[in-house]
Write an enzyme that holds these catalytic residues in place. Structure first.
Site, PDB file in Angstrom:
ATOM      1  N   GLU A   1     -49.404  -1.373  22.467  1.00  0.00           N
ATOM      2  CA  GLU A   1     -48.563  -0.902  21.350  1.00  0.00           C
ATOM      3  C   GLU A   1     -47.283  -1.741  21.247  1.00  0.00           C
ATOM      4  O   GLU A   1     -46.162  -1.226  21.332  1.00  0.00           O
ATOM      5  CB  GLU A   1     -48.270   0.602  21.473  1.00  0.00           C
TER       6      GLU A   1
ATOM      7  N   GLU B   1     -57.527   3.405  22.308  1.00  0.00           N
ATOM      8  CA  GLU B   1     -56.967   4.763  22.429  1.00  0.00           C
ATOM      9  C   GLU B   1     -57.405   5.559  21.217  1.00  0.00           C
ATOM     10  O   GLU B   1     -57.145   5.148  20.077  1.00  0.00           O
ATOM     11  CB  GLU B   1     -55.425   4.739  22.508  1.00  0.00           C
TER      12      GLU B   1
HETATM   13  O1  AHR Z   1     -52.074   8.188  25.327  1.00  0.00           O
HETATM   14  C1  AHR Z   1     -50.725   8.530  25.285  1.00  0.00           C
HETATM   15  C2  AHR Z   1     -49.877   7.435  24.653  1.00  0.00           C
HETATM   16  O2  AHR Z   1     -50.244   7.279  23.325  1.00  0.00           O
HETATM   17  C3  AHR Z   1     -50.030   6.060  25.238  1.00  0.00           C
HETATM   18  O3  AHR Z   1     -49.243   5.859  26.357  1.00  0.00           O
HETATM   19  C4  AHR Z   1     -49.573   5.182  24.126  1.00  0.00           C
HETATM   20  O4  AHR Z   1     -50.194   3.922  24.158  1.00  0.00           O
HETATM   21  C5  AHR Z   1     -49.932   5.975  22.879  1.00  0.00           C
HETATM   22  O5  AHR Z   1     -48.883   6.031  21.989  1.00  0.00           O
END
Ligand code: AHR
Length: 515
Positions: free
Chosen positions: A195, A318
């Site tokens: 991110e 994710e």
């Molecule tokens: O999964 C939780 C968080 O969500 C992670 O650390 C981040 O990459 C995302 O914003």
């Protein structure tokens, strides 16, 4: 009047019958071109809340919870059984604060730091590189290490690659041996930051593209066997500009995949409860989850422009449902219950990934244990499997199978207060032994839907099926009732003349095996 009608329908046992036409799904078994990458069924474990500490790792000195080198035996067994193909670690946002050298060597010498991203909790670094990579070996998963770009250095990441992968004499390989590991682990998958538009450094896409190139250049492939697979930190949801800039600026020899993050969250300021949610919140979650189709399609289209031969993968590293955490736990622990709503998210999302097997090479559900849409929850020595675990296990038959393209006609709608969503999602594949698996999801909260499956290019002989469903969409397993939801045999289908008629109850996942 409507109520009288419902009562009458209930009396005659017809309340679950939809007035909508049956859906027809063609399975084009003669047009199979792509393999479903098993890594689509990957997971993600971060140093966050009780995912790693207490969830996966309870410490070597723990006498009350059976463990192997500090890792819970029940977790190892459950994840092996699930056939987890790949596991991403150590973050997430934590990755860009993590200095891997803090987590090697004798545990008593490792520095105790503060996990600044997740609640300012103490991080004693007792779970480090060796622990994670040995854990991956124990569950039979490939490791996917997320490198620190935001607060790290090029040399630090390059040294990490050398430490875990170099077979010969070199400073980092020697250090690894001193720390007790002779053979390299040959880690193939590497994230170059996480991110980067946010917690990874608040960079623009243009700036990150240059930073990425610098890091990727110095990530020497020490394995001499399999080429490193470098994954660029990707877009948040519909930030198509991010993908465009990376694809335009990074030459193909420096990149193997681009990531994408998307959470099924209703509203970041009002996420709603994880199990006492309303019908409206259920509908809204489904609305958001199904947006994955649009995101994957549109990011893929941009990638097609620069990479028409589809050499560079899209890694959705994710994804999952995100709700308000349990109130009695710290808000930063992100612990949430897991219901049939989560089973719907999992089933529908995995169908989307399967159907985009030409470009989607990886998915990592957030997060493995006790955090967000976890497949496992723990409490002391107790452990439960969530509905999401069961869906992922039912679907693991698709891993490395050949995708069978499907066409759906007369899609029934799940209607709620004047809005509607496609009620049914489907994907199909043929495995190496010739068996065909079809995964079907009906997200409709109240109606059964009939689906006619028409087989092309294959003569169907016989079939069996498994279903995951419950009496209410809020249903979940808990520590007093761990098996309220579990898969069972399903006979709600008829085979006739090579076609199949399936009757899918509300909020259910069905997986058919045909041979
Ligand atoms: O999964 C939780 C968080 O969500 C992670 O650390 C981040 O990459 C995302 O914003």
């Amino acid at each position: 009047m409507k109520n009288y009608l419902s009562i009458l329908l209930c009396l005659f046992g017809l309340s679950q019958i939809s007035a909508q036409p049956d859906a027809t799904i063609y399975l084009n078994a003669d047009q199979s071109r792509y393999t479903i990458n098993k890594n689509i069924y990957g997971h993600f474990a971060e140093h966050l809340g009780r995912c790693v500490y207490d969830g996966i790792y309870v410490g070597r000195d723990n006498q009350s919870i059976p463990n192997t080198d500090g890792i819970r035996n029940d977790i190892i067994d459950a994840l092996r059984e699930l056939k987890v193909p790949i596991l991403r670690w150590p973050g997430g946002c934590f990755a860009d604060t993590y200095h891997w050298m803090d987590g090697i060597g004798p545990q008593e010498d490792r520095p105790t730091i503060v996990n600044t991203w997740w609640g300012g909790v103490t991080e004693d670094n007792s779970f480090g590189t060796h622990d994670f990579l040995n854990f991956c070996e124990a569950i039979g998963a490939e490791p996917y290490l997320a490198g620190n770009v935001g607060s790290g250095e090029v040399k630090e990441l390059s040294d990490w690659v050398q430490y875990v992968n170099h077979d010969g004499i070199s400073p980092m390989a020697d250090l690894r041996r001193e720390n007790g590991r002779e053979e390299p682990w040959n880690v193939k998958y590497w994230g170059v930051g996480n991110e980067m538009w946010g917690c990874g450094g608040n960079m623009t896409a243009e700036y990150y593209a240059n930073v990425y190139k610098q890091y990727a250049t110095f990530m020497t492939d020490w394995t001499n066997s399999s080429k490193l697979y470098r994954i660029a930190s990707g877009a948040s949801e519909d930030d198509y500009h991010w993908t465009e800039v990376l694809m335009q600026n990074i030459k193909p020899s420096l990149i193997e995949a681009v990531a994408l993050h998307m959470y099924a969250v209703i509203d970041w300021n009002d996420k709603g409860p994880s199990y006492e949610f309303s019908d409206k919140q259920y509908f809204q979650t489904m609305q958001k989850a199904l947006r994955m189709e649009e995101l994957v399609t549109r990011h893929s289209t941009i990638m097609d422009k620069y990479d028409p031969n589809k050499k560079i993968g899209l890694a959705v590293d994710e994804w999952g449902g995100w709700y308000d955490g349990e109130k009695d736990l710290e808000p930063t622990a992100l612990y949430q219950q897991n219901t049939m709503r989560d089973a719907m998210i999992a089933g529908a999302t995995l169908n989307i990934f399967n159907n985009h097997a030409d470009r989607v090479i990886m998915g990592n559900l957030a997060q493995t244990v006790n955090v967000l849409q976890a497949v496992i929850l723990t409490e002391g020595e107790k452990m439960i499997l969530t509905p999401t675990y069961h869906v992922m296990k039912m679907y693991n038959v698709h891993q490395d199978a050949q995708l069978i393209p499907t066409d759906i006609f007369d899609m029934p709608q799940y209607e709620y207060e004047g809005e509607s969503l496609p009620a049914i999602s489907c994907s199909a594949s043929q495995d190496a032994s010739g068996k065909i698996h079809v995964s079907l999801v009906n997200i409709d909260a109240s109606n059964t839907h009939e689906v006619n499956l028409k087989m092309r290019g294959v003569g169907t002989l016989s079939g069996k099926a498994t279903i995951l469903t419950a009496d209410e969409v809020q249903a979940h397993n808990d520590f007093d009732n761990p098996d309220r939801i579990s898969p069972r045999e399903f006979d709600g289908f008829k085979l006739k003349d090579g076609n199949l008629n399936v009757s899918i109850p509300p909020f259910s996942v069905v997986v058919l095996e045909l041979k």
